[in-house]
Design a protein around this motif. Structure first.
Motif, PDB file in Angstrom:
ATOM      1  N   GLU A  43      40.959  46.634  57.205  1.00 27.88           N
ATOM      2  CA  GLU A  43      41.518  45.638  58.409  1.00 27.88           C
ATOM      3  C   GLU A  43      41.905  44.291  58.005  1.00 27.88           C
ATOM      4  OE1 GLU A  43      41.775  45.175  62.979  1.00 27.88           O
ATOM      5  OE2 GLU A  43      41.015  46.814  62.263  1.00 27.88           O
ATOM      6  N   GLU A  44      40.904  43.479  57.917  1.00 29.30           N
ATOM      7  CA  GLU A  44      40.977  41.620  57.547  1.00 29.30           C
ATOM      8  C   GLU A  44      42.559  41.967  56.569  1.00 29.30           C
ATOM      9  OE1 GLU A  44      40.639  38.388  59.320  1.00 29.30           O
ATOM     10  OE2 GLU A  44      40.434  40.487  60.720  1.00 29.30           O
ATOM     11  N   ARG A  45      42.300  42.328  55.713  1.00 31.47           N
ATOM     12  CA  ARG A  45      42.630  42.459  54.162  1.00 31.47           C
ATOM     13  C   ARG A  45      44.340  43.282  54.832  1.00 31.47           C
ATOM     14  NH1 ARG A  45      38.726  45.534  51.834  1.00 31.47           N
ATOM     15  NH2 ARG A  45      39.966  46.911  51.668  1.00 31.47           N
ATOM     16  N   ALA A  46      44.888  43.700  55.785  1.00 28.36           N
ATOM     17  CA  ALA A  46      46.100  43.786  55.792  1.00 28.36           C
ATOM     18  C   ALA A  46      46.243  42.887  57.069  1.00 28.36           C
ATOM     19  CB  ALA A  46      45.814  45.054  56.590  1.00 28.36           C
ATOM     20  N   LYS A  47      45.654  42.470  57.488  1.00 30.05           N
ATOM     21  CA  LYS A  47      46.400  41.486  58.506  1.00 30.05           C
ATOM     22  C   LYS A  47      46.011  39.915  57.401  1.00 30.05           C
ATOM     23  CE  LYS A  47      43.857  41.958  62.376  1.00 30.05           C
ATOM     24  NZ  LYS A  47      42.431  41.512  63.576  1.00 30.05           N
TER      25      LYS A  47
END
Length: 99
Positions: free
Chosen positions: A53-57
């Motif tokens: 999720e953090e990588r996508a953000k």
């Protein structure tokens, strides 16, 4: 729930599973060992989900920053270009921190 707490909760779940699995192995209790292994895997999945999720953000932040940077350069707005570059780098860092 925040991403950090999701990661921490996943780490705690994983650790609890490792402990339960180890106790099950020690006692020769196959069911306890299997339950521990399952709990450990749930924790790993939760941690990896939070990191993804953090990588996508970070990817979105990087792309938006790159666009703002290019537009700022195109319209000769140095502040806009600098803000865009800063966001682009921040997005890259977020992605790297969650490898």
């Amino acid at each position: 729930m925040s991403n950090t707490s999701d990661r921490n909760e996943g780490a705690a779940e994983e650790l609890g599973g490792k402990i339960k699995k180890g106790i099950g192995q020690l006692l020769g209790d196959e069911q306890m060992e299997a339950e521990g292994r399952a709990k450990e895997l749930r924790g790993k999945v939760q941690k990896e989900d939070a990191k993804a999720e953090e990588r996508a953000k970070g990817a979105v932040e990087e792309a938006a920053g790159a666009i703002k940077n290019r537009v700022g350069k195109l319209v000769d707005d140095e502040q806009m270009a600098a803000e865009g570059k800063a966001n682009e780098l921040k997005g890259e860092d977020r992605q790297k921190a969650n490898q």
